[in-house]
Write a protein that holds these residues in place. Structure first.
Motif, PDB file in Angstrom:
ATOM      1  N   PRO A 177       0.756  -1.205  -0.009  1.00  0.00           N
ATOM      2  CA  PRO A 177       0.117   0.153  -0.186  1.00  0.00           C
ATOM      3  C   PRO A 177       0.693   1.197   0.091  1.00  0.00           C
ATOM      4  O   PRO A 177       2.035   1.147   0.427  1.00  0.00           O
ATOM      5  N   ALA A 288      -9.238   0.579   3.314  1.00  0.00           N
ATOM      6  CA  ALA A 288      -9.531   0.116   1.959  1.00  0.00           C
ATOM      7  C   ALA A 288     -10.902   0.630   1.320  1.00  0.00           C
ATOM      8  O   ALA A 288     -10.853   0.576   0.030  1.00  0.00           O
ATOM      9  N   GLN A 291      -9.283   4.321   0.293  1.00  0.00           N
ATOM     10  CA  GLN A 291      -7.906   3.771  -0.620  1.00  0.00           C
ATOM     11  C   GLN A 291      -7.009   4.870  -0.058  1.00  0.00           C
ATOM     12  O   GLN A 291      -6.290   5.671  -1.060  1.00  0.00           O
TER      13      GLN A 291
END
Length: 475
Positions: A177, A288, A291
């Protein structure tokens, strides 16, 4: 058409056949008989076709296994990739399928908990029904991952034996990420809650009291085993005692996975007076849903502790070592070293002496068995059997004969005094007075053994008897 109608009418006007299907054929060649034969043939053909159709319907059922990944394309380190395993059959399941174990290197895998979603699908024009099982996979590093072919065993209805089928192998790639360095722990969740609870053992706090800090982390869409451990460092003036964390999986009450929870509890004992602070704890995680990188935090905890003159530490090895002048080293005395060396030497000696001790024990057992066997073959053993045999009903003399033979005085009993001769005459003479003679013989047993040594020469005959017995019966 008129000819066909006439043909049907002609057949219908004939007499109905009376013959049985498997009865012997009549030699009659009349037209009704021939029609009866053709009707029986058609019936037999119909039965044969029906039997073949039943065999076709009784064929083995089919078992299929399908595997898919959700999401199928993108995955994040620390996130969840769901493996959906569909087990299908064209009949029904008589029992729950046997699912395989899944192990993925560099990833955490939570196997299916047994809950399944029922399915109905049409594959290749055939209707299938079955169940869908879910595996939760959390990659720990940014790389590609391979899911091997999984073998499922099940017993569908109408199956003669257990069937097995394999899914197709799968592959996915996990990315790091944004905002996280390689190797840094990553928590990916749909939503996150990070709270704390502080409990004091007393109010106000004094030296010797304790304070408990409980941290609760709840993450939606994250495995419980993947939740990070919050930093709980040592603090000057406080003694830290941490408990084992409580890690639980969260669901919606119907067995469906929703996330994970981790509870960390640490207790601090106050050792010094003054102002103390438990630092704030920050936790970085990847959202998530939006984002983006987010940070969760619990505030610092500050408290005052006053002196307590009545408090004494439960155990303080530091003070004891200072009094002994051994703050940095702990020396063993010469006596302790000598005892330790002696114990080690005895242990080694016992270890190496084991084979010799075992052989000595086996030799002692063999000698003991030999002595026992020699005792059973001795005259003294036979002598001990004489009184019980004389007390038997009727009395026996086999032990007496055995004793005389083992005493090397032959087999004749006439040389052992008048009491024994009287007993023999009473047993084998015309007058049966053996009860009184037996009583007298028992009274003379104490002197009979001593007469053996004195009567050996007189009892042993000079010549062999006219009726010789076996050589071993003679001295």
């Amino acid at each position: 058409m008129s000819r066909l109608i006439g043909r049907v009418a002609a057949i219908a006007s004939r007499l109905a056949p009376t013959m049985e299907l498997f009865a012997p054929q009549s030699p009659c060649r009349s037209e009704p008989a021939r029609d009866g034969g053709r009707s029986g043939t058609r019936l037999l053909s119909t039965l044969l076709v029906s039997f073949l159709s039943l065999n076709a319907f009784a064929a083995e059922p089919e078992l299929r296994v399908q595997a898919t990944l959700q999401p199928a394309t993108s995955a994040m380190v620390g996130g969840i990739v769901e493996l959906q395993l569909d087990v299908l059959t064209d009949t029904w399941f008589t029992d729950a399928p046997t699912l395989p174990d899944l192990k993925v290197p560099d990833a955490l895998v939570m196997p299916s908990d047994g809950h399944a979603e029922h399915l109905n699908q049409t594959l290749d024009g055939k209707s299938f029904n079955g169940m869908r099982y879910r595996y939760q996979i959390t990659p720990n590093v940014a790389q590609g991952f391979d899911i091997p072919a999984l073998t499922v065993r099940a017993t569908p209805g109408q199956a003669s034996a257990e069937l097995s089928a394999q899914s197709q192998p799968l592959h996915f790639v996990a990315d790091q990420p944004p905002g996280f360095k390689p190797g840094e722990p990553v928590l990916v969740a749909q939503a996150l809650q990070f709270t704390q609870k502080v409990t004091h053992s007393a109010t106000p706090l004094n030296v010797g009291d304790s304070l408990t800090r409980q941290l609760t982390l709840q993450a939606d869409g994250a495995l419980a085993m993947s939740l990070p451990t919050p930093p709980l460092a040592d603090i000057t003036g406080l003694s830290r005692y941490a408990k084992n964390p409580q890690v639980n999986t969260l669901d919606d009450g119907r067995g469906n996975f929703t996330g994970g929870q981790r509870i960390d509890t640490v207790t601090y004992r106050i050792d010094t007076e003054g102002r103390h602070t438990l630092p704030a704890i920050e936790l970085k995680w990847w959202d998530a849903s939006s984002q983006q990188t987010r940070t969760a935090q619990v505030p610092a905890v500050t408290f005052e502790a006053t002196a307590n003159s009545a408090y004494r530490p439960v155990f303080s090895i530091t003070e004891d070592l200072k009094k002994l002048g051994q703050t940095h080293r702990l020396h063993l005395s010469g006596v302790a070293l000598s005892l330790l060396a002696l114990l080690l030497g005895i242990t080694l000696l016992a270890w190496f002496a084991r084979p010799y001790a075992h052989r000595a024990y086996l030799g002692w057992q063999a000698r003991r068995r030999a002595r026992h066997a020699a005792w059973l073959e001795s005259a003294d053993c036979a002598w001990r059997q004489i009184p019980p045999q004389l007390d038997a009903k009727p009395p026996q003399l086999s032990a007496l004969y055995l004793w005389t033979r083992r005493s090397h005085v032959g087999l004749k009993l006439t040389g052992f005094g008048p009491r024994l001769q009287a007993f023999l005459r009473a047993c084998y003479g015309r007058e049966t007075t053996k009860d009184q003679a037996l009583l007298q013989l028992k009274e003379s047993l104490t002197t009979l053994h001593s007469q053996v040594e004195h009567n050996k020469e007189s009892v042993a005959p000079a010549l062999r008897p006219l009726n010789p017995v076996h050589e071993k019966e003679f001295p």
